[in-house]
Design an enzyme around this catalytic site. Sequence first.
Site, PDB file in Angstrom:
ATOM      1  N   GLN A   8       0.891  -1.149   0.000  1.00 30.88           N
ATOM      2  CA  GLN A   8       0.000   0.000   0.000  1.00 30.88           C
ATOM      3  C   GLN A   8       0.934   1.205   0.000  1.00 30.88           C
ATOM      4  O   GLN A   8       1.705   1.400   0.922  1.00 30.88           O
ATOM      5  CB  GLN A   8      -0.871  -0.024   1.261  1.00 30.88           C
ATOM      6  CG  GLN A   8      -1.971   1.022   1.332  1.00 30.88           C
ATOM      7  CD  GLN A   8      -1.512   2.465   1.468  1.00 30.88           C
ATOM      8  OE1 GLN A   8      -1.790   3.284   0.577  1.00 30.88           O
ATOM      9  NE2 GLN A   8      -0.795   2.799   2.531  1.00 30.88           N
TER      10      GLN A   8
ATOM     11  N   TYR B 225       2.965   4.839   7.034  1.00 32.72           N
ATOM     12  CA  TYR B 225       3.617   4.209   5.883  1.00 32.72           C
ATOM     13  C   TYR B 225       5.128   4.126   6.096  1.00 32.72           C
ATOM     14  O   TYR B 225       5.740   3.061   5.924  1.00 32.72           O
ATOM     15  CB  TYR B 225       3.299   5.003   4.612  1.00 32.72           C
ATOM     16  CG  TYR B 225       4.029   4.507   3.382  1.00 32.72           C
ATOM     17  CD1 TYR B 225       3.605   3.352   2.721  1.00 32.72           C
ATOM     18  CD2 TYR B 225       5.136   5.184   2.878  1.00 32.72           C
ATOM     19  CE1 TYR B 225       4.263   2.893   1.600  1.00 32.72           C
ATOM     20  CE2 TYR B 225       5.803   4.725   1.756  1.00 32.72           C
ATOM     21  CZ  TYR B 225       5.366   3.589   1.115  1.00 32.72           C
ATOM     22  OH  TYR B 225       6.022   3.122   0.006  1.00 32.72           O
TER      23      TYR B 225
END
Length: 305
Positions: A75, A141
Amino acid sequence: MKVLVTGGLGFIGSHLVDRYIDLGYEVIILDNLSTGSLANLNPNARFVSMSLLEDQVADLVSDEKPDIINHHAAQVNVRNSVANPFYDIETNLLATSKLLEASGKAEVKRFIFSSSGGTVYGKTPSRAIPESYKTNPISPYGINKLASEFYINFYAELYGFQAVILRYSNVYGLRQNPRSESGVISIFKNRIKNQLHPVIYGDGEQIRDYIHVSDVVNANIMFSQLDSSLQGTFNVGTGKGTSLNKLLNFFYVFYPDGKVPVYKEAKEGDLFYNVLSIDKLTSLGWSPKLSLEEGIKELCQGDIS
């Protein structure tokens, strides 16, 4: 030689698959098609549609016993990770850990990981940052990419495979999805081409290090030779910074009638400066070949020819 490429239908992964095929590797693609596209499928590769979170991944790795696993599935949207950090943990960190466990048990010889030089360092001074610079990611992230690096080194020590961690700067090129929030070059190109105003958050003077996907592939291939003992953590960029305003000007050369940019308030958490030092990688003989101007020309040629 057999290589398993996760995310092999995505932007970077599909270019990597093509190069492996050209070099005579046997290639297996593992992709769940969440962001990858069948349009990117190389017909000479074997494709398995599967999420890395499925238990069958361990069986696949065990049955195929690839020499190399090149892990590009992820992702990749920083803002999505902020909005849904638990999904990012599952998709990026947990999936990587499960793949590492399977790799070790299947006696994979080398594990190559696409990390993020744009996020693992966090806020940096206005200079090119080496691999030794302190890591301080400010997004889920970046946190999960860095945590994955630690897990890779742990499993490499546990099982004895070679680990290569490649910290990419801002990668661009053909096949990049302009509908994603990541990949500002593809976004700019798509908007200018379609007579839409490009949108810049902030004053446009924020600096990034843009590298063409072909140069990223070259770095991966250098570490995909099993007779080599090269391993470790390496920045993959150009060592040069370009502002968003200057980046836009490259496009206006090819789209002189393009709409002018619209400036909006800067987004919370956006980095002002991110450029990677590539001295460690260039000392091994690699160097970026395609300049930003040449890379943008390649992107625009199909529209202006």
